[in-house]
Design an enzyme around this catalytic site. Structure first.
Site, PDB file in Angstrom:
ATOM      1  N   GLU A 113       0.827  -1.198   0.000  1.00  0.00           N
ATOM      2  CA  GLU A 113       0.000   0.000   0.000  1.00  0.00           C
ATOM      3  C   GLU A 113       0.864   1.253   0.000  1.00  0.00           C
ATOM      4  OE1 GLU A 113      -3.191  -2.094   3.013  1.00  0.00           O
ATOM      5  OE2 GLU A 113      -1.849  -0.545   3.727  1.00  0.00           O
ATOM      6  N   CYS A 126       3.130   8.216   1.998  1.00  0.00           N
ATOM      7  CA  CYS A 126       3.568   7.177   2.935  1.00  0.00           C
ATOM      8  C   CYS A 126       3.921   5.933   2.122  1.00  0.00           C
ATOM      9  CB  CYS A 126       2.435   6.911   3.920  1.00  0.00           C
ATOM     10  SG  CYS A 126       2.879   5.686   5.140  1.00  0.00           S
ATOM     11  N   CYS A 133       5.735  -7.655   7.082  1.00  0.00           N
ATOM     12  CA  CYS A 133       6.759  -7.185   8.022  1.00  0.00           C
ATOM     13  C   CYS A 133       7.120  -8.334   8.951  1.00  0.00           C
ATOM     14  CB  CYS A 133       6.208  -6.005   8.836  1.00  0.00           C
ATOM     15  SG  CYS A 133       7.442  -5.169   9.846  1.00  0.00           S
ATOM     16  N   CYS A 137       4.816  -6.386  15.712  1.00  0.00           N
ATOM     17  CA  CYS A 137       4.347  -5.472  16.757  1.00  0.00           C
ATOM     18  C   CYS A 137       2.877  -5.829  16.994  1.00  0.00           C
ATOM     19  CB  CYS A 137       4.485  -4.019  16.315  1.00  0.00           C
ATOM     20  SG  CYS A 137       6.203  -3.568  15.968  1.00  0.00           S
ATOM     21  N   CYS A 140      -0.058  -3.738  15.452  1.00  0.00           N
ATOM     22  CA  CYS A 140       0.042  -3.361  14.035  1.00  0.00           C
ATOM     23  C   CYS A 140      -0.553  -4.455  13.155  1.00  0.00           C
ATOM     24  CB  CYS A 140       1.500  -3.125  13.657  1.00  0.00           C
ATOM     25  SG  CYS A 140       1.704  -2.766  11.897  1.00  0.00           S
ATOM     26  N   SER A 242       9.557   4.545  16.433  1.00  0.00           N
ATOM     27  CA  SER A 242       8.291   4.026  16.964  1.00  0.00           C
ATOM     28  C   SER A 242       8.537   3.575  18.393  1.00  0.00           C
ATOM     29  CB  SER A 242       7.814   2.853  16.106  1.00  0.00           C
ATOM     30  OG  SER A 242       7.473   3.336  14.835  1.00  0.00           O
ATOM     31  N   ASN A 319      -5.359   2.937  15.667  1.00  0.00           N
ATOM     32  CA  ASN A 319      -6.314   2.650  14.608  1.00  0.00           C
ATOM     33  C   ASN A 319      -6.681   1.172  14.716  1.00  0.00           C
ATOM     34  OD1 ASN A 319      -7.772   2.928  12.240  1.00  0.00           O
ATOM     35  ND2 ASN A 319      -6.193   4.230  11.345  1.00  0.00           N
ATOM     36  N   CYS A 362      -2.297   1.347   8.088  1.00  0.00           N
ATOM     37  CA  CYS A 362      -1.328   0.396   7.562  1.00  0.00           C
ATOM     38  C   CYS A 362      -1.849  -1.039   7.486  1.00  0.00           C
ATOM     39  CB  CYS A 362      -0.151   0.468   8.512  1.00  0.00           C
ATOM     40  SG  CYS A 362       1.277  -0.351   7.940  1.00  0.00           S
TER      41      CYS A 362
HETATM   42  N1  SAH Z   1       8.472  -0.469  10.772  1.00  0.00           N
HETATM   43  C1  SAH Z   1       8.480   0.952  10.832  1.00  0.00           C
HETATM   44  C2  SAH Z   1       7.571   1.663   9.852  1.00  0.00           C
HETATM   45  C3  SAH Z   1       6.182   1.110   9.649  1.00  0.00           C
HETATM   46  S1  SAH Z   1       4.965   1.395  10.881  1.00  0.00           S
HETATM   47  C4  SAH Z   1       8.206   1.413  12.248  1.00  0.00           C
HETATM   48  O1  SAH Z   1       7.924   0.574  13.090  1.00  0.00           O
HETATM   49  O2  SAH Z   1       8.328   2.596  12.518  1.00  0.00           O
HETATM   50  C5  SAH Z   1       4.625   3.112  10.835  1.00  0.00           C
HETATM   51  C6  SAH Z   1       4.014   3.655  12.129  1.00  0.00           C
HETATM   52  O3  SAH Z   1       2.640   3.276  12.270  1.00  0.00           O
HETATM   53  C7  SAH Z   1       4.722   3.142  13.360  1.00  0.00           C
HETATM   54  O4  SAH Z   1       4.914   4.151  14.298  1.00  0.00           O
HETATM   55  C8  SAH Z   1       3.743   2.109  13.852  1.00  0.00           C
HETATM   56  O5  SAH Z   1       3.996   1.824  15.182  1.00  0.00           O
HETATM   57  C9  SAH Z   1       2.416   2.789  13.577  1.00  0.00           C
HETATM   58  N2  SAH Z   1       1.253   1.904  13.585  1.00  0.00           N
HETATM   59  C10 SAH Z   1       1.175   0.630  13.137  1.00  0.00           C
HETATM   60  N3  SAH Z   1      -0.055   0.117  13.330  1.00  0.00           N
HETATM   61  C11 SAH Z   1      -0.796   1.081  13.902  1.00  0.00           C
HETATM   62  C12 SAH Z   1      -2.173   1.161  14.340  1.00  0.00           C
HETATM   63  N4  SAH Z   1      -3.016   0.135  14.204  1.00  0.00           N
HETATM   64  N5  SAH Z   1      -2.593   2.327  14.872  1.00  0.00           N
HETATM   65  C13 SAH Z   1      -1.747   3.376  14.989  1.00  0.00           C
HETATM   66  N6  SAH Z   1      -0.459   3.366  14.598  1.00  0.00           N
HETATM   67  C14 SAH Z   1       0.027   2.228  14.071  1.00  0.00           C
END
Ligand code: SAH
Length: 385
Positions: A113, A126, A133, A137, A140, A242, A319, A362
């Protein structure tokens, strides 16, 4: 429920270009030096590589035949051996708030995306760095998509070029652009695919092409500590971390990479990040999870931890996604957290969710589209989630 595109998850780190059915080499994604070497081997004079660069990255040409400053015979010879390929757009969505999202498909059928978020004074793209990935996390959605591979440089730069196509921004405008900023915050961990990310960003930054300044590019990482210094020294782009938790036991759960690179080591790498200054602050991202990481005590601890680092804090309302184990913090909890960070002298904006009507968070569109294809195959309706 997550439904995978493939019956079995597998791990393959090969970019799709190596799997392409078209045997012609894609010129997109080659560095200036690699393009010059390719043209030299092809028997073309050095200025040809410069002309091609201009057509591909300044004019946005997608067809060698359209490169009218090259002789017709040369164009024909080139087209036998080379192509200028973009990823295919498999879905394109526009939100009522102006956010646009593209689901892009590569030649091996894998998808990522890319999202464009227009704001008053800027337009941010973005960009994804991997299919899926490996980090897992727990908040996520991308982490639940088990299929993972690195994107090639041409697949990363291809996302920027598709967005430029859709926004009508060719040739590269000097000013008044809709795409001014790039954040590597899409799917994937960019510092686990550093070489391809760096190659793509060097092309993006080249002033005779897409010409996006390093000051307008932000790389977001979950904290791959050994790569942070290299990223600063070689690319000098802005850094976002993050963080999401202020204690190792909690961060171990939210961002399991923390078990390898704990908070103290991560913050040391930030303190030493080349180029960080008050004019170029490091962004700490902090997702607001109800009852998990959102107390006033944690806000105070956050301020204590980042003391001495030129920093700003982005508070991201969680989110939610189907089956997620967390809820978003209340508005009052987010406001109280933000006040504490702000009173300590840090900018602490709360990120407004954008494009909720188009699954802009994401990983969401990809999953929705997989469900849609499956339900189309099975003759059932897509359940709204
Ligand atoms: N791997 C990298 C970049 C991708 S995630 C990283 O971890 O920074 C990009 C951002 O979106 C990160 O800060 C991640 O923690 C956040 N993110 C992922 N899922 C999310 C969700 N469901 N709600 C809010 N933020 C989220």
């Amino acid at each position: 429920m997550l439904v995978l595109a493939q019956p079995f998850p597998y791990l393959s780190m090969m970019p799709s270009e190596t799997l392409s059915a078209d045997p012609r080499r894609n010129l997109v994604g080659l560095s200036r030096e690699a393009l010059a070497a390719e043209m030299a081997a092809f028997g073309a004079e050095p200025f040809r590589a410069r002309q091609l660069w201009h057509w591909i990255y300044h004019r946005g040409a997608t067809d060698l035949a359209a490169m009218t400053s090259l002789s017709k015979g040369f164009r024909n010879r080139l087209a036998e051996r080379y192509a200028i390929r973009r990823p295919a757009v498999s879905h394109s969505l526009a939100s009522s708030d102006g956010t646009r999202k593209w689901l892009l498909r590569f030649s091996d059928g894998q998808e990522v995306e890319t999202v464009h978020i227009p704001e008053e004074d800027r337009g941010t793209l973005c960009v994804s760095s991997q299919v899926g990935c490996t980090l897992n996390c727990t908040f996520c959605h991308t982490g639940t998509q088990l299929l993972v591979r690195n994107l090639g440089a041409e697949e990363i730069i291809g996302q920027v070029m598709v967005a430029r196509d859709a926004l009508g921004e060719w040739p590269s405008p000097q000013d008044d652009r809709q795409l001014t900023n790039i954040v590597l915050m899409g799917m994937g961990e960019p510092l686990y695919n550093y070489d391809n990310v760096a190659a793509a960003m060097k092309i993006v930054m080249d002033p005779e092409g897409l010409s996006v300044s390093r000051r307008k590019i932000t790389l977001s990482t979950a904290g791959v500590v050994p790569m942070i210094r290299r990223c600063g020294a070689e690319l000098a782009v802005n850094l976002a971390i993050s963080l999401h938790a202020v204690r190792d036991d909690l961060r171990d759960r939210l961002v399991p990479l923390n078990r390898k690179y704990p908070i103290t080591e991560l913050l040391d790498a930030c303190r030493n990040y080349p180029g960080a200054s008050n004019a170029r602050r490091i962004t700490f991202e902090y997702v607001m999870l109800k009852g998990v990481n959102d107390s006033p005590a944690e806000a105070r601890e956050l301020v204590r931890l980042i003391a001495g680092i030129p920093a700003k804090v982005n508070l991201i309302p969680f989110n939610s996604w189907p089956g997620s184990p967390y809820e978003c913090s209340s508005d009052a909890a987010i406001a109280a957290f933000s006040d504490i960070v702000f009173s300590a002298g840090y900018s602490a904006p709360v990120r407004t969710p954008r494009g909720r009507d188009i699954f802009a968070a994401c990983g969401q569109l990809k999953s929705a589209s997989i469900r849609l294809r499956r339900s189309a195959r099975e003759g059932t309706a897509l359940l709204a989630s």
